[in-house]
Design a protein around this motif. Structure first.
Motif, PDB file in Angstrom:
ATOM      1  N   SER A 140      13.735  -7.421   0.229  1.00  0.00           N
ATOM      2  CA  SER A 140      14.822  -6.718   0.926  1.00  0.00           C
ATOM      3  C   SER A 140      14.689  -5.199   0.860  1.00  0.00           C
ATOM      4  O   SER A 140      15.270  -4.501   1.680  1.00  0.00           O
ATOM      5  CB  SER A 140      16.183  -7.152   0.356  1.00  0.00           C
ATOM      6  N   ASP A 141      13.907  -4.669  -0.094  1.00  0.00           N
ATOM      7  CA  ASP A 141      13.722  -3.218  -0.169  1.00  0.00           C
ATOM      8  C   ASP A 141      12.684  -2.714   0.835  1.00  0.00           C
ATOM      9  O   ASP A 141      12.431  -1.529   0.921  1.00  0.00           O
ATOM     10  CB  ASP A 141      13.365  -2.774  -1.585  1.00  0.00           C
ATOM     11  N   GLY A 142      12.060  -3.646   1.600  1.00  0.00           N
ATOM     12  CA  GLY A 142      11.093  -3.256   2.613  1.00  0.00           C
ATOM     13  C   GLY A 142       9.659  -3.214   2.132  1.00  0.00           C
ATOM     14  O   GLY A 142       8.745  -3.039   2.931  1.00  0.00           O
ATOM     15  N   TYR A 143       9.446  -3.392   0.826  1.00  0.00           N
ATOM     16  CA  TYR A 143       8.094  -3.388   0.270  1.00  0.00           C
ATOM     17  C   TYR A 143       7.659  -4.817  -0.048  1.00  0.00           C
ATOM     18  O   TYR A 143       8.414  -5.592  -0.624  1.00  0.00           O
ATOM     19  CB  TYR A 143       8.029  -2.555  -1.019  1.00  0.00           C
ATOM     20  N   ASP A 144       6.417  -5.137   0.321  1.00  0.00           N
ATOM     21  CA  ASP A 144       5.882  -6.470   0.064  1.00  0.00           C
ATOM     22  C   ASP A 144       5.579  -6.675  -1.415  1.00  0.00           C
ATOM     23  O   ASP A 144       5.185  -5.746  -2.118  1.00  0.00           O
ATOM     24  CB  ASP A 144       4.576  -6.690   0.836  1.00  0.00           C
ATOM     25  N   ARG A 145       5.750  -7.924  -1.861  1.00  0.00           N
ATOM     26  CA  ARG A 145       5.336  -8.365  -3.186  1.00  0.00           C
ATOM     27  C   ARG A 145       4.214  -9.387  -3.000  1.00  0.00           C
ATOM     28  O   ARG A 145       4.078  -9.983  -1.934  1.00  0.00           O
ATOM     29  CB  ARG A 145       6.492  -9.025  -3.950  1.00  0.00           C
ATOM     30  N   VAL A 146       3.449  -9.620  -4.050  1.00  0.00           N
ATOM     31  CA  VAL A 146       2.352 -10.581  -4.002  1.00  0.00           C
ATOM     32  C   VAL A 146       2.499 -11.580  -5.144  1.00  0.00           C
ATOM     33  O   VAL A 146       2.777 -11.198  -6.286  1.00  0.00           O
ATOM     34  CB  VAL A 146       0.985  -9.865  -4.106  1.00  0.00           C
ATOM     35  N   GLY A 203      -5.579  -4.574  -8.537  1.00  0.00           N
ATOM     36  CA  GLY A 203      -4.875  -5.564  -7.746  1.00  0.00           C
ATOM     37  C   GLY A 203      -5.310  -5.534  -6.304  1.00  0.00           C
ATOM     38  O   GLY A 203      -6.372  -4.996  -5.972  1.00  0.00           O
ATOM     39  N   VAL A 204      -4.485  -6.121  -5.440  1.00  0.00           N
ATOM     40  CA  VAL A 204      -4.787  -6.226  -4.010  1.00  0.00           C
ATOM     41  C   VAL A 204      -3.776  -5.420  -3.211  1.00  0.00           C
ATOM     42  O   VAL A 204      -2.775  -4.959  -3.735  1.00  0.00           O
ATOM     43  CB  VAL A 204      -4.754  -7.702  -3.539  1.00  0.00           C
ATOM     44  N   MET A 205      -4.040  -5.290  -1.913  1.00  0.00           N
ATOM     45  CA  MET A 205      -3.093  -4.701  -0.970  1.00  0.00           C
ATOM     46  C   MET A 205      -2.475  -5.852  -0.166  1.00  0.00           C
ATOM     47  O   MET A 205      -3.197  -6.705   0.347  1.00  0.00           O
ATOM     48  CB  MET A 205      -3.789  -3.721  -0.019  1.00  0.00           C
ATOM     49  N   SER A 206      -1.160  -5.850  -0.070  1.00  0.00           N
ATOM     50  CA  SER A 206      -0.466  -6.987   0.535  1.00  0.00           C
ATOM     51  C   SER A 206      -0.848  -7.222   1.988  1.00  0.00           C
ATOM     52  O   SER A 206      -0.769  -8.347   2.475  1.00  0.00           O
ATOM     53  CB  SER A 206       1.047  -6.810   0.414  1.00  0.00           C
ATOM     54  N   TYR A 254       0.900   3.542  -9.147  1.00  0.00           N
ATOM     55  CA  TYR A 254       2.155   3.488  -8.397  1.00  0.00           C
ATOM     56  C   TYR A 254       2.682   4.904  -8.219  1.00  0.00           C
ATOM     57  O   TYR A 254       2.639   5.706  -9.157  1.00  0.00           O
ATOM     58  CB  TYR A 254       3.201   2.640  -9.127  1.00  0.00           C
ATOM     59  N   LYS A 255       3.181   5.211  -7.022  1.00  0.00           N
ATOM     60  CA  LYS A 255       3.766   6.533  -6.767  1.00  0.00           C
ATOM     61  C   LYS A 255       4.988   6.746  -7.651  1.00  0.00           C
ATOM     62  O   LYS A 255       5.188   7.820  -8.208  1.00  0.00           O
ATOM     63  CB  LYS A 255       4.157   6.661  -5.291  1.00  0.00           C
ATOM     64  N   ASN A 256       5.823   5.706  -7.770  1.00  0.00           N
ATOM     65  CA  ASN A 256       7.026   5.789  -8.588  1.00  0.00           C
ATOM     66  C   ASN A 256       6.724   5.171  -9.952  1.00  0.00           C
ATOM     67  O   ASN A 256       6.438   3.979 -10.047  1.00  0.00           O
ATOM     68  CB  ASN A 256       8.174   5.035  -7.907  1.00  0.00           C
ATOM     69  N   LYS A 257       6.795   5.965 -11.002  1.00  0.00           N
ATOM     70  CA  LYS A 257       6.437   5.490 -12.342  1.00  0.00           C
ATOM     71  C   LYS A 257       7.379   4.403 -12.855  1.00  0.00           C
ATOM     72  O   LYS A 257       7.066   3.733 -13.833  1.00  0.00           O
ATOM     73  CB  LYS A 257       6.387   6.654 -13.335  1.00  0.00           C
ATOM     74  N   ILE A 258       8.512   4.200 -12.196  1.00  0.00           N
ATOM     75  CA  ILE A 258       9.398   3.080 -12.550  1.00  0.00           C
ATOM     76  C   ILE A 258       8.643   1.757 -12.386  1.00  0.00           C
ATOM     77  O   ILE A 258       8.868   0.798 -13.107  1.00  0.00           O
ATOM     78  CB  ILE A 258      10.670   3.087 -11.672  1.00  0.00           C
ATOM     79  N   ASN A 259       7.730   1.701 -11.421  1.00  0.00           N
ATOM     80  CA  ASN A 259       6.987   0.477 -11.137  1.00  0.00           C
ATOM     81  C   ASN A 259       5.838   0.240 -12.108  1.00  0.00           C
ATOM     82  O   ASN A 259       5.280  -0.851 -12.148  1.00  0.00           O
ATOM     83  CB  ASN A 259       6.450   0.511  -9.699  1.00  0.00           C
ATOM     84  N   ARG A 282       0.827  -1.221   0.000  1.00  0.00           N
ATOM     85  CA  ARG A 282       0.000   0.000   0.000  1.00  0.00           C
ATOM     86  C   ARG A 282       0.857   1.266   0.000  1.00  0.00           C
ATOM     87  O   ARG A 282       0.495   2.276  -0.611  1.00  0.00           O
ATOM     88  CB  ARG A 282      -0.911  -0.025   1.235  1.00  0.00           C
ATOM     89  N   ARG A 283       2.024   1.240   0.657  1.00  0.00           N
ATOM     90  CA  ARG A 283       2.873   2.432   0.756  1.00  0.00           C
ATOM     91  C   ARG A 283       3.457   2.850  -0.587  1.00  0.00           C
ATOM     92  O   ARG A 283       3.910   3.979  -0.744  1.00  0.00           O
ATOM     93  CB  ARG A 283       4.011   2.178   1.747  1.00  0.00           C
ATOM     94  N   ALA A 284       3.445   1.959  -1.574  1.00  0.00           N
ATOM     95  CA  ALA A 284       4.005   2.261  -2.896  1.00  0.00           C
ATOM     96  C   ALA A 284       2.935   2.749  -3.872  1.00  0.00           C
ATOM     97  O   ALA A 284       3.221   2.967  -5.040  1.00  0.00           O
ATOM     98  CB  ALA A 284       4.688   1.024  -3.457  1.00  0.00           C
ATOM     99  N   LYS A 285       1.701   2.923  -3.376  1.00  0.00           N
ATOM    100  CA  LYS A 285       0.574   3.233  -4.248  1.00  0.00           C
ATOM    101  C   LYS A 285      -0.131   4.512  -3.815  1.00  0.00           C
ATOM    102  O   LYS A 285      -0.068   4.907  -2.662  1.00  0.00           O
ATOM    103  CB  LYS A 285      -0.440   2.083  -4.210  1.00  0.00           C
ATOM    104  N   ASN A 286      -0.850   5.111  -4.752  1.00  0.00           N
ATOM    105  CA  ASN A 286      -1.746   6.212  -4.420  1.00  0.00           C
ATOM    106  C   ASN A 286      -2.998   6.106  -5.280  1.00  0.00           C
ATOM    107  O   ASN A 286      -3.122   5.192  -6.088  1.00  0.00           O
ATOM    108  CB  ASN A 286      -1.050   7.571  -4.545  1.00  0.00           C
ATOM    109  N   ASN A 287      -3.934   7.023  -5.076  1.00  0.00           N
ATOM    110  CA  ASN A 287      -5.225   6.985  -5.776  1.00  0.00           C
ATOM    111  C   ASN A 287      -5.903   5.624  -5.619  1.00  0.00           C
ATOM    112  O   ASN A 287      -6.476   5.084  -6.566  1.00  0.00           O
ATOM    113  CB  ASN A 287      -5.063   7.336  -7.261  1.00  0.00           C
ATOM    114  N   ILE A 288      -5.832   5.076  -4.415  1.00  0.00           N
ATOM    115  CA  ILE A 288      -6.365   3.732  -4.142  1.00  0.00           C
ATOM    116  C   ILE A 288      -7.883   3.807  -3.973  1.00  0.00           C
ATOM    117  O   ILE A 288      -8.380   4.580  -3.162  1.00  0.00           O
ATOM    118  CB  ILE A 288      -5.713   3.158  -2.867  1.00  0.00           C
ATOM    119  N   LYS A 289      -8.588   2.980  -4.765  1.00  0.00           N
ATOM    120  CA  LYS A 289     -10.054   2.936  -4.679  1.00  0.00           C
ATOM    121  C   LYS A 289     -10.512   1.488  -4.690  1.00  0.00           C
ATOM    122  O   LYS A 289     -10.069   0.702  -5.536  1.00  0.00           O
ATOM    123  CB  LYS A 289     -10.673   3.666  -5.873  1.00  0.00           C
ATOM    124  N   LEU A 290     -11.430   1.138  -3.771  1.00  0.00           N
ATOM    125  CA  LEU A 290     -12.026  -0.195  -3.757  1.00  0.00           C
ATOM    126  C   LEU A 290     -12.962  -0.313  -4.954  1.00  0.00           C
ATOM    127  O   LEU A 290     -13.861   0.505  -5.126  1.00  0.00           O
ATOM    128  CB  LEU A 290     -12.792  -0.407  -2.450  1.00  0.00           C
TER     129      LEU A 290
END
Length: 87
Positions: free
Chosen positions: A68-74, A53-56, A41-46, A18-26
């Motif tokens: 290892s970067d501290g962000y969850d993957r699914v 999708g889902v929230m981890s 995604y906040k960072n357009k590299i992603n 969730r921390r890597a995302k914005n404009n989140i809507k159910l």
């Protein structure tokens, strides 16, 4: 897909913290009861654009991969939700 080679697509597991995302809507609920969201995604590299999708933090832990970067993957192969670009 440009996600596979990027940070979001490491080992087939997609960045779903969730921390890597914005404009989140159910936008829906899967047959198994998982919340389905649209987000950017906040960072357009992603990835650029709006994704589904889902929230981890809301899914079964067997589908969450700590990175290892501290962000969850699914691992979406373990869920009844499709990760996709919706616009």
């Amino acid at each position: 897909s440009d996600l596979i080679g990027g940070i979001a697509g490491i080992g087939g597991a997609l960045l779903s913290d969730r921390r890597a995302k914005n404009n989140i809507k159910l936008i829906g609920i899967s047959k198994s009861g998982l919340n389905i969201y649209s987000f950017n995604y906040k960072n357009k590299i992603n990835g650029k654009g709006k994704y589904q999708g889902v929230m981890s933090n809301e899914i079964p832990s067997n589908a969450v991969i700590s990175h290892s970067d501290g962000y969850d993957r699914v691992d979406y192969s373990k869920l009844d939700v499709e990760f996709k670009l919706i616009n």
